[in-house]
Design a protein around this motif. Structure first.
Motif, PDB file in Angstrom:
ATOM      1  N   PHE A  65      -5.655  -8.215   1.336  1.00 17.66           N
ATOM      2  CA  PHE A  65      -5.700  -7.131   2.474  1.00 17.66           C
ATOM      3  C   PHE A  65      -5.413  -7.517   3.680  1.00 17.66           C
ATOM      4  O   PHE A  65      -5.007  -8.888   2.994  1.00 17.66           O
TER       5      PHE A  65
ATOM      6  N   SER B 242     -10.144  -2.319   4.076  1.00 14.90           N
ATOM      7  CA  SER B 242      -9.686  -1.016   4.265  1.00 14.90           C
ATOM      8  C   SER B 242      -8.272  -1.270   4.672  1.00 14.90           C
ATOM      9  O   SER B 242      -7.901  -1.962   4.032  1.00 14.90           O
ATOM     10  N   ARG B 243      -7.712  -0.163   3.741  1.00 11.71           N
ATOM     11  CA  ARG B 243      -6.258   0.209   3.232  1.00 11.71           C
ATOM     12  C   ARG B 243      -5.713   0.444   4.504  1.00 11.71           C
ATOM     13  O   ARG B 243      -5.841   0.467   4.973  1.00 11.71           O
ATOM     14  N   GLY B 244      -3.861  -0.390   4.503  1.00 13.58           N
ATOM     15  CA  GLY B 244      -3.220  -0.568   5.573  1.00 13.58           C
ATOM     16  C   GLY B 244      -3.055  -1.465   6.135  1.00 13.58           C
ATOM     17  O   GLY B 244      -3.752  -2.743   5.530  1.00 13.58           O
ATOM     18  N   VAL B 245      -1.906  -2.097   7.009  1.00 10.36           N
ATOM     19  CA  VAL B 245      -1.638  -3.637   7.420  1.00 10.36           C
ATOM     20  C   VAL B 245      -1.852  -3.751   8.864  1.00 10.36           C
ATOM     21  O   VAL B 245      -1.485  -2.882   9.752  1.00 10.36           O
TER      22      VAL B 245
ATOM     23  N   GLU C  51       0.413   5.815   0.989  1.00 13.84           N
ATOM     24  CA  GLU C  51      -0.393   5.850   1.001  1.00 13.84           C
ATOM     25  C   GLU C  51       0.045   7.937   0.981  1.00 13.84           C
ATOM     26  O   GLU C  51       0.544   7.769   1.421  1.00 13.84           O
TER      27      GLU C  51
ATOM     28  N   PHE D 161       0.916  -1.248  -0.189  1.00 12.47           N
ATOM     29  CA  PHE D 161      -0.037  -0.164   0.023  1.00 12.47           C
ATOM     30  C   PHE D 161       0.760   1.195   0.067  1.00 12.47           C
ATOM     31  O   PHE D 161       1.876   1.118   0.817  1.00 12.47           O
TER      32      PHE D 161
ATOM     33  N   GLU E 257       3.883   0.948   2.861  1.00 10.85           N
ATOM     34  CA  GLU E 257       3.240  -0.449   3.839  1.00 10.85           C
ATOM     35  C   GLU E 257       3.472  -1.705   2.482  1.00 10.85           C
ATOM     36  O   GLU E 257       3.284  -1.688   1.913  1.00 10.85           O
TER      37      GLU E 257
END
Lengths: 130, 368
Positions: free
Chosen positions: B326, B295-298, A44, A42, A62
């Motif tokens: 995801f 949702s986005r993120g880890v 951002e 990802f 990320e």
């Protein structure tokens, strides 16, 4: 060893800067940084129009391994972001100096360009961290 | 520099990025952890797991010794080669290690013996604990097998490609193996086990044959994979990682390992039993669950989990799931946690779903 193009400028937080003219610069993370991060999953990015000062947090990368802050290396306004990274974050790994770019800044003070590292300086920094 | 497996030079030759792993120089990836992950889910990949510790348990008291040492009961092994997953607990019911034990002979015969595979990072304390608890048994011998290399070949094509590589008689043996069974063939031990949630094999073989076999597998299309992919694969499969998801301070009842405790027969005395019974009687306060964040993120280990009206917990393992696209995680949370929670990520509260910790099996998503 990692690829460090001689025509780019660098900062110690592992971003590269390409001077595009008209006071606009393109920013990304270096080959060395993407190698340390591993597979990027990802990215951002800041909003277009955001005003950032040099050293401000501008986003997050990320990877499978860790989350890392991305900093604005120079002060100015964000005039473009790489929307491709939303669906294809792996571009940061495969083409860090090309299709994997992050954002463009319209500089508020072009004098700041004088504080950046050149390829030789950045190479030395990577070696000292190894 | 750390210890090197028999495949160290092969790893260098194949472009591995090597990292320290429990004192061993092991491949974390050969270019892309995510590509290697997909390789295993869709075709086949191979892992060098020679750093793991193999201990043979022999002697006329071997079975009774293991029935005392382990929370699961080796009496369940009723066919030659069958494998059992178990915790090895301390007196407080904490998990010293998790391991696989194979019955190496026909059950109940004279000369019956077992092979145990334990984690590499816990090797010394495990061996010490195991040796200390042979006291009280007249005839038990523990023999470490440090000269065995171990290669895991995993994925939907793993068995087919392995059979093409091992030669006729071993291929025949592979055909006979049921899931969770391992058998010996001409000095190799071939087991249908793994740590990825895919079908596949784990093969133990003499160190001096390992590099040649690794190369032959590669020539037949099995891709080398690093321990990075091994971790995301096991997380998707909902398999615990020792030291992250449980340790000596954690009860198997709070680590989704309740199914590995053999309570019956009631008169079997095993280390940790009294403590576990007391925990059960007073109520276990925590549980290990799965978390899903679309949702986005880890999600990552040690992030705080907040369950409104119930309390707080912590992520024990978390990552981006390459198969799902995801993030998923395992977390230890209060036992009363329902189907929703929040995770604190970089100062923000993000809602996550709470479910049983199993996300992907045989290439497919296993939750709704």
């Amino acid at each position: 060893m990692s690829n460090i193009p001689s025509e780019l400028k660098y900062v110690a937080s592992h971003e590269w800067i390409r001077v595009e003219g008209d006071g606009i610069v393109t920013i990304g993370v270096t080959d060395h940084a993407q190698d340390l991060l591993g597979d990027v999953v990802f990215v951002e990015l800041p909003e277009v129009g955001a005003e950032l000062a040099g050293g401000d947090e501008a986003g997050v990368v990320e990877s499978v391994k860790a989350a890392s802050d991305v900093y604005a290396p120079l002060s100015g306004e964000i005039v473009a972001i790489n929307e491709e990274l939303e669906d294809s974050p792996e571009l940061v790994n495969s083409d860090p100096y090309g299709d994997g770019w992050f954002f463009k800044i319209k500089l508020s003070d072009t004098e700041e360009l004088n504080d950046l590292l050149d390829a030789e300086g950045y190479t030395g920094l990577c070696e000292s961290e190894a | 520099m750390g210890s090197k497996t028999a495949l160290y030079e092969k790893h260098q030759e194949m472009g591995a990025k090597l990292v320290d792993f429990g004192g061993w120089d092991m491949p974390i990836h050969y270019g892309s952890q995510v590509d290697e992950h997909h390789q295993v889910r869709t075709a086949s990949g191979m892992f060098d797991v020679s750093h793991m510790t193999v201990v043979d348990v022999t002697g006329t008291d071997a079975k009774e010794y293991l029935r005392y040492l382990l929370a699961n009961d080796v009496v369940k092994l009723q066919e030659k080669g069958k494998a059992l997953y178990s915790g090895m607990l301390n007196d407080n019911g904490g998990v010293i290690d998790d391991l696989i034990v194979y019955l190496m002979t026909e059950p109940g015969v004279s000369g019956e013996w077992f092979r145990i595979v334990v984690n590499c990072a816990t090797r010394e304390k495990d061996l010490r604990w195991m040796a200390d608890h042979t006291a009280g048994f007249d005839d038990v011998a523990l023999t470490e097998q440090p000269d065995l290399a171990m290669i895991a070949i995993q994925g939907p094509k793993a068995i087919e490609l392995s059979k093409q590589t091992v030669g006729e008689s071993r291929a025949k043996l592979i055909d006979q193996l049921s899931v969770f069974q391992g058998l010996e063939s001409e000095g190799w031990f071939i087991a249908r086990t793994g740590y990825t949630g895919e079908d596949g094999l784990e093969i133990m073989l003499p160190e001096d044959e390992a590099a040649k076999f690794w190369q032959a597998l590669s020539d037949n299309g099995v891709k080398p994979c690093g321990l990075g992919a091994r971790d995301t694969l096991r997380l998707e499969a909902g398999m615990n990682l020792y030291g992250s998801d449980m340790d000596e301070t954690i009860s198997p009842l709070a680590a989704n390992m309740g199914w590995t405790i053999a309570w019956e027969p009631e008169d079997r005395k095993f280390i940790g039993r009294e403590a576990l019974e007391a925990q059960k009687a007073s109520g276990v306060t925590d549980k290990l669950v799965g978390l899903v964040m679309e949702s986005r993120g880890v999600l990552r280990a040690h992030q705080k989990v907040i369950v409104d009206g119930v309390g707080e917990g912590e992520i024990t393992s978390g990552s981006f799931s390459p198969t799902l696209g995801f993030s998923v995680a395992m977390a230890r949370v209060p036992a009363a946690t329902g189907e929703q929670a929040d995770v604190e990520i970089r100062g923000k509260r993000v809602p996550v779903r709470v479910l049983r910790p199993s996300f992907v099996r045989n290439g497919k998503k296993v939750f709704d």
